[in-house]
Scaffold this motif. Structure first.
Motif, PDB file in Angstrom:
ATOM      1  N   LYS A  29      59.492  52.694  40.359  1.00  0.00           N
ATOM      2  CA  LYS A  29      59.074  54.012  40.803  1.00  0.00           C
ATOM      3  C   LYS A  29      57.756  53.901  41.554  1.00  0.00           C
ATOM      4  CE  LYS A  29      58.249  58.712  39.019  1.00  0.00           C
ATOM      5  NZ  LYS A  29      58.128  59.559  37.793  1.00  0.00           N
ATOM      6  N   GLY A  30      57.563  54.788  42.519  1.00  0.00           N
ATOM      7  CA  GLY A  30      56.301  54.860  43.231  1.00  0.00           C
ATOM      8  C   GLY A  30      55.760  56.275  43.202  1.00  0.00           C
ATOM      9  N   GLU A  31      54.447  56.373  43.151  1.00  0.00           N
ATOM     10  CA  GLU A  31      53.787  57.686  43.128  1.00  0.00           C
ATOM     11  C   GLU A  31      52.520  57.598  43.967  1.00  0.00           C
ATOM     12  OE1 GLU A  31      52.961  58.026  38.964  1.00  0.00           O
ATOM     13  OE2 GLU A  31      54.967  58.781  38.463  1.00  0.00           O
ATOM     14  N   GLY A  32      52.588  57.938  45.234  1.00  0.00           N
ATOM     15  CA  GLY A  32      51.403  57.893  46.084  1.00  0.00           C
ATOM     16  C   GLY A  32      50.854  56.486  46.205  1.00  0.00           C
ATOM     17  N   SER A  33      49.658  56.254  45.687  1.00  0.00           N
ATOM     18  CA  SER A  33      49.040  54.923  45.745  1.00  0.00           C
ATOM     19  C   SER A  33      49.361  54.074  44.517  1.00  0.00           C
ATOM     20  CB  SER A  33      47.516  55.066  45.888  1.00  0.00           C
ATOM     21  OG  SER A  33      47.181  55.645  47.123  1.00  0.00           O
ATOM     22  N   TYR A  34      50.310  54.501  43.713  1.00  0.00           N
ATOM     23  CA  TYR A  34      50.635  53.810  42.471  1.00  0.00           C
ATOM     24  C   TYR A  34      52.116  53.444  42.433  1.00  0.00           C
ATOM     25  CZ  TYR A  34      46.077  55.466  40.934  1.00  0.00           C
ATOM     26  OH  TYR A  34      44.729  55.711  40.855  1.00  0.00           O
ATOM     27  N   VAL A  35      52.423  52.391  41.684  1.00  0.00           N
ATOM     28  CA  VAL A  35      53.806  52.050  41.359  1.00  0.00           C
ATOM     29  C   VAL A  35      53.935  51.968  39.846  1.00  0.00           C
ATOM     30  CG1 VAL A  35      54.288  50.863  43.528  1.00  0.00           C
ATOM     31  CG2 VAL A  35      53.329  49.568  41.601  1.00  0.00           C
ATOM     32  N   GLY A  38      47.036  48.006  45.259  1.00  0.00           N
ATOM     33  CA  GLY A  38      45.920  47.596  46.102  1.00  0.00           C
ATOM     34  C   GLY A  38      46.307  46.782  47.312  1.00  0.00           C
ATOM     35  N   THR A  39      47.599  46.477  47.467  1.00  0.00           N
ATOM     36  CA  THR A  39      48.073  45.726  48.633  1.00  0.00           C
ATOM     37  C   THR A  39      49.022  46.539  49.500  1.00  0.00           C
ATOM     38  OG1 THR A  39      49.943  44.798  47.404  1.00  0.00           O
ATOM     39  CG2 THR A  39      47.875  43.548  47.366  1.00  0.00           C
ATOM     40  N   ALA A  40      49.286  47.804  49.104  1.00  0.00           N
ATOM     41  CA  ALA A  40      50.267  48.632  49.819  1.00  0.00           C
ATOM     42  C   ALA A  40      51.576  47.871  49.979  1.00  0.00           C
ATOM     43  CB  ALA A  40      49.727  49.084  51.172  1.00  0.00           C
ATOM     44  N   GLY A  41      52.072  47.349  48.848  1.00  0.00           N
ATOM     45  CA  GLY A  41      53.244  46.470  48.909  1.00  0.00           C
ATOM     46  C   GLY A  41      52.852  45.199  49.639  1.00  0.00           C
ATOM     47  N   LEU A  42      53.583  44.858  50.676  1.00  0.00           N
ATOM     48  CA  LEU A  42      53.204  43.754  51.554  1.00  0.00           C
ATOM     49  C   LEU A  42      52.584  44.340  52.816  1.00  0.00           C
ATOM     50  CD1 LEU A  42      56.193  41.284  51.120  1.00  0.00           C
ATOM     51  CD2 LEU A  42      53.839  40.977  50.331  1.00  0.00           C
ATOM     52  N   TRP A  43      51.419  44.990  52.646  1.00  0.00           N
ATOM     53  CA  TRP A  43      50.635  45.555  53.742  1.00  0.00           C
ATOM     54  C   TRP A  43      51.305  46.750  54.414  1.00  0.00           C
ATOM     55  CZ3 TRP A  43      46.532  41.881  54.228  1.00  0.00           C
ATOM     56  CH2 TRP A  43      46.832  40.545  53.922  1.00  0.00           C
ATOM     57  N   VAL A  54      33.167  37.563  51.460  1.00  0.00           N
ATOM     58  CA  VAL A  54      34.032  38.723  51.667  1.00  0.00           C
ATOM     59  C   VAL A  54      34.241  38.896  53.161  1.00  0.00           C
ATOM     60  CG1 VAL A  54      33.341  39.883  49.540  1.00  0.00           C
ATOM     61  CG2 VAL A  54      32.106  40.381  51.659  1.00  0.00           C
ATOM     62  N   ARG A  55      35.454  39.348  53.538  1.00  0.00           N
ATOM     63  CA  ARG A  55      35.785  39.574  54.939  1.00  0.00           C
ATOM     64  C   ARG A  55      36.527  40.907  55.030  1.00  0.00           C
ATOM     65  NH1 ARG A  55      36.801  34.189  53.750  1.00  0.00           N
ATOM     66  NH2 ARG A  55      38.998  34.602  53.303  1.00  0.00           N
ATOM     67  N   PHE A  56      36.273  41.673  56.081  1.00  0.00           N
ATOM     68  CA  PHE A  56      36.905  42.988  56.180  1.00  0.00           C
ATOM     69  C   PHE A  56      36.892  43.479  57.614  1.00  0.00           C
ATOM     70  CE2 PHE A  56      32.531  43.184  54.597  1.00  0.00           C
ATOM     71  CZ  PHE A  56      31.895  43.888  55.614  1.00  0.00           C
ATOM     72  N   ALA A  57      37.844  44.330  57.916  1.00  0.00           N
ATOM     73  CA  ALA A  57      37.926  45.050  59.197  1.00  0.00           C
ATOM     74  C   ALA A  57      38.947  46.150  58.991  1.00  0.00           C
ATOM     75  CB  ALA A  57      38.356  44.132  60.336  1.00  0.00           C
ATOM     76  N   GLY A  58      38.588  47.391  59.407  1.00  0.00           N
ATOM     77  CA  GLY A  58      39.473  48.493  59.095  1.00  0.00           C
ATOM     78  C   GLY A  58      39.605  48.626  57.592  1.00  0.00           C
ATOM     79  N   PHE A  59      40.780  49.058  57.135  1.00  0.00           N
ATOM     80  CA  PHE A  59      41.015  49.154  55.697  1.00  0.00           C
ATOM     81  C   PHE A  59      41.791  47.926  55.243  1.00  0.00           C
ATOM     82  CE2 PHE A  59      42.625  51.913  51.966  1.00  0.00           C
ATOM     83  CZ  PHE A  59      41.497  51.597  51.228  1.00  0.00           C
ATOM     84  N   LEU A  60      41.146  46.777  55.446  1.00  0.00           N
ATOM     85  CA  LEU A  60      41.768  45.485  55.208  1.00  0.00           C
ATOM     86  C   LEU A  60      40.651  44.539  54.803  1.00  0.00           C
ATOM     87  CD1 LEU A  60      44.397  43.771  55.602  1.00  0.00           C
ATOM     88  CD2 LEU A  60      43.642  43.367  57.925  1.00  0.00           C
ATOM     89  N   GLY A  61      40.784  43.916  53.622  1.00  0.00           N
ATOM     90  CA  GLY A  61      39.722  43.043  53.162  1.00  0.00           C
ATOM     91  C   GLY A  61      40.242  41.826  52.431  1.00  0.00           C
ATOM     92  N   ARG A  65      45.893  32.503  51.040  1.00  0.00           N
ATOM     93  CA  ARG A  65      45.330  31.187  51.341  1.00  0.00           C
ATOM     94  C   ARG A  65      43.808  31.236  51.218  1.00  0.00           C
ATOM     95  NH1 ARG A  65      42.422  28.109  54.187  1.00  0.00           N
ATOM     96  NH2 ARG A  65      41.500  29.995  55.077  1.00  0.00           N
ATOM     97  N   GLY A  66      43.239  30.130  50.796  1.00  0.00           N
ATOM     98  CA  GLY A  66      41.795  30.042  50.684  1.00  0.00           C
ATOM     99  C   GLY A  66      41.248  30.676  49.418  1.00  0.00           C
ATOM    100  N   ASN A  67      42.089  30.756  48.359  1.00  0.00           N
ATOM    101  CA  ASN A  67      41.646  31.324  47.082  1.00  0.00           C
ATOM    102  C   ASN A  67      41.076  32.727  47.288  1.00  0.00           C
ATOM    103  OD1 ASN A  67      41.451  31.010  44.259  1.00  0.00           O
ATOM    104  ND2 ASN A  67      39.311  30.368  44.376  1.00  0.00           N
ATOM    105  N   THR A  68      41.836  33.526  48.047  1.00  0.00           N
ATOM    106  CA  THR A  68      41.388  34.838  48.494  1.00  0.00           C
ATOM    107  C   THR A  68      42.242  35.943  47.896  1.00  0.00           C
ATOM    108  OG1 THR A  68      40.578  33.933  50.586  1.00  0.00           O
ATOM    109  CG2 THR A  68      41.066  36.289  50.557  1.00  0.00           C
ATOM    110  N   LEU A  69      41.600  37.031  47.485  1.00  0.00           N
ATOM    111  CA  LEU A  69      42.293  38.220  47.001  1.00  0.00           C
ATOM    112  C   LEU A  69      42.514  39.197  48.154  1.00  0.00           C
ATOM    113  CD1 LEU A  69      40.215  38.883  43.756  1.00  0.00           C
ATOM    114  CD2 LEU A  69      42.517  37.909  43.868  1.00  0.00           C
ATOM    115  N   GLN A  70      43.725  39.709  48.254  1.00  0.00           N
ATOM    116  CA  GLN A  70      44.080  40.680  49.290  1.00  0.00           C
ATOM    117  C   GLN A  70      43.660  42.088  48.886  1.00  0.00           C
ATOM    118  OE1 GLN A  70      48.239  40.664  50.430  1.00  0.00           O
ATOM    119  NE2 GLN A  70      48.171  42.797  51.092  1.00  0.00           N
ATOM    120  N   ILE A  71      43.070  42.817  49.824  1.00  0.00           N
ATOM    121  CA  ILE A  71      42.729  44.227  49.634  1.00  0.00           C
ATOM    122  C   ILE A  71      43.271  45.003  50.827  1.00  0.00           C
ATOM    123  CG2 ILE A  71      40.856  45.917  49.440  1.00  0.00           C
ATOM    124  CD1 ILE A  71      39.150  43.664  48.215  1.00  0.00           C
TER     125      ILE A  71
END
Length: 424
Positions: free
Chosen positions: A33-39, A50-55, A356-363, A391-397
């Motif tokens: 089930k999905g509810e807005g920003s939650y599953v 926090g990943t919007a599925g696969l982006w 940390v790296r970011f651009a737009g709503f992507l981090g 890759r690079g021991n990085t967490l997707q946001i």
């Protein structure tokens, strides 16, 4: 006779994608089930996505407007192919709308079923372009270190993540590909000279690398890369499967970074994942020769059964409406400011964060060696949040655009807490 050592594990019939199967069997989260920003999982856990599925879940999950658009279209016409003389009204309408918002002036639109499809078509079309023009040596497709362009044959072949090209008996499934450094223009220039510009058809790049670890371009990099392509008569293919339709605060990242590609691939955000759809925006220099009124005009043999699928196109049109009606690109710009401030503070406070790296709503949050991104992602689930190791021991946001300020603060707070626990 099997040569696989050890015990063969049993499990569900569904083969997990992109997985070391023994590591995930018995641990899989079934989302029901999905509810807005939650599953919500089948065992009742409510998780912030926090990943919007696969982006892709840009407008959030389970939007009734998109379900209604699909239902109404299916009751009228589920789909009809767009081969030859045939088309369907929804595919025609979507193509017109995409062409109107395209960063490529007077573009044509090739529709298909997703990002990997789009990359295959774009690379084929780049090679077809030069063959048609009589420049038959221009066949090599360049891509960047750490790049991800899907996993069809061309996407696998141009992957800058080596593990996606391994195990198939040859260095490249499709011959004549090569990788350039992540952001070293001098080395890229040298490689072009070594291969020979007369042998290179196109260069493919994500404007912001996603799966490779969230790498925004250095200041002016993409513009200089475009100039390099123009100087050497190499087509520039911009892979906007992740960045298209608002993720950077502009409809396309090409606008944000001031570049005009020859071909632009899109998917994900065009429907926010509510239907499988992708495609390619094509510049006039490439499409014009295929539109000449002559019996000798060549044919580009693209197309699949579900290219221009009527229901998927109807969903895409309604999704684009939502982006406009709810001013979600403006919302992304606000969230970008908050994300930048909070990630900068996170790096300053947390010893477990290398960069940390970011651009737009992507981090991306790159962790030190003492903190494992896979383990941190697992612990975040226990706290009610989804991230993903890159890759690079990085967490997707990359949460949905409808994320509230408080939800973003809570999400980044959970990441900070979990990383700090990991390095105690």
């Amino acid at each position: 006779m099997s040569t696989t050592p050890g015990t063969v594990l049993d499990g569900p019939a569904l083969w997990p994608a992109q997985a070391h199967v023994p590591s995930v069997l018995g641990r899989q989260l079934v989302i029901e089930k999905g509810e807005g920003s939650y599953v919500v999982t089948s065992d009742g856990r409510r998780l912030f996505d926090g990943t919007a599925g696969l982006w892709h879940a840009n407008v959030g999950h389970s939007r009734p407007e998109l379900a209604q658009a699909a239902a109404e279209q299916m009751q009228c016409l589920e789909t009809y192919h767009i081969f030859g003389r045939y088309a369907n009204d929804q595919a025609v309408a979507l193509a017109e709308r995409l062409a109107a918002m395209s960063p490529i002036s007077d573009s044509k639109v090739i529709l298909n079923s997703g990002g990997s499809d789009a990359i295959d078509v774009a690379c084929k079309l780049a090679r077809r372009h030069w063959q048609r023009a009589g420049r038959t040596t221009k066949t090599v497709i360049l891509s960047r270190e750490y790049a991800y362009h899907g996993l069809h044959a061309f996407g696998t072949s141009i992957a800058g993540l080596d593990f996606n090209r391994e195990g198939y008996g040859t260095e490249s499934l499709v011959p004549e590909t090569a990788r350039v450094p992540l952001d070293d223009l001098d080395a890229t220039t040298a490689l072009i000279a070594d291969i020979g510009a007369d042998n290179i058809a196109a260069l493919v790049t994500e404007p912001i690398q996603g799966t490779g670890g969230v790498h925004p371009p250095q200041e002016g990099y993409l513009q200089k890369l475009e100039d390099l392509c123009r100087t050497n008569d190499i087509l520039l293919i911009l892979d906007e499967v992740i960045t298209g339709f608002g993720r950077t605060g502009c409809m396309f990242a090409a606008e944000r970074y001031g570049v005009t590609p020859d071909l632009l691939t899109f998917a994900k955000g065009v429907t926010s994942g509510y239907a499988p759809l992708g495609g390619v925006l094509v510049s006039p220099q490439i499409w014009n020769p295929f539109y000449v009124d002559s019996a000798d005009t060549p044919i580009f043999r693209h197309g699949a059964t579900y290219a221009g699928h009527a229901t998927a196109s109807a969903v895409a049109l309604r999704n684009l409406d939502i982006l406009e009606e709810e001013s979600l690109l403006q919302r992304v710009k606000h969230l970008e400011t908050q994300l930048a401030e909070e990630l900068t503070g996170l790096q300053a406070r947390c010893a477990g964060v290398r960069e940390v790296r970011f651009a737009g709503f992507l981090g991306g949050v790159s962790l030190v060696d003492g903190a494992d991104a896979t383990q941190v992602s697992d612990q975040l689930i226990e706290k009610g949040f989804i991230s993903r190791p890159l890759r690079g021991n990085t967490l997707q946001i990359s949460p949905p655009f409808i994320t509230t300020d408080d939800e973003l603060t809570d999400y980044l707070g959970a990441i900070e807490e979990t990383v700090m626990e990991a390095v105690k």
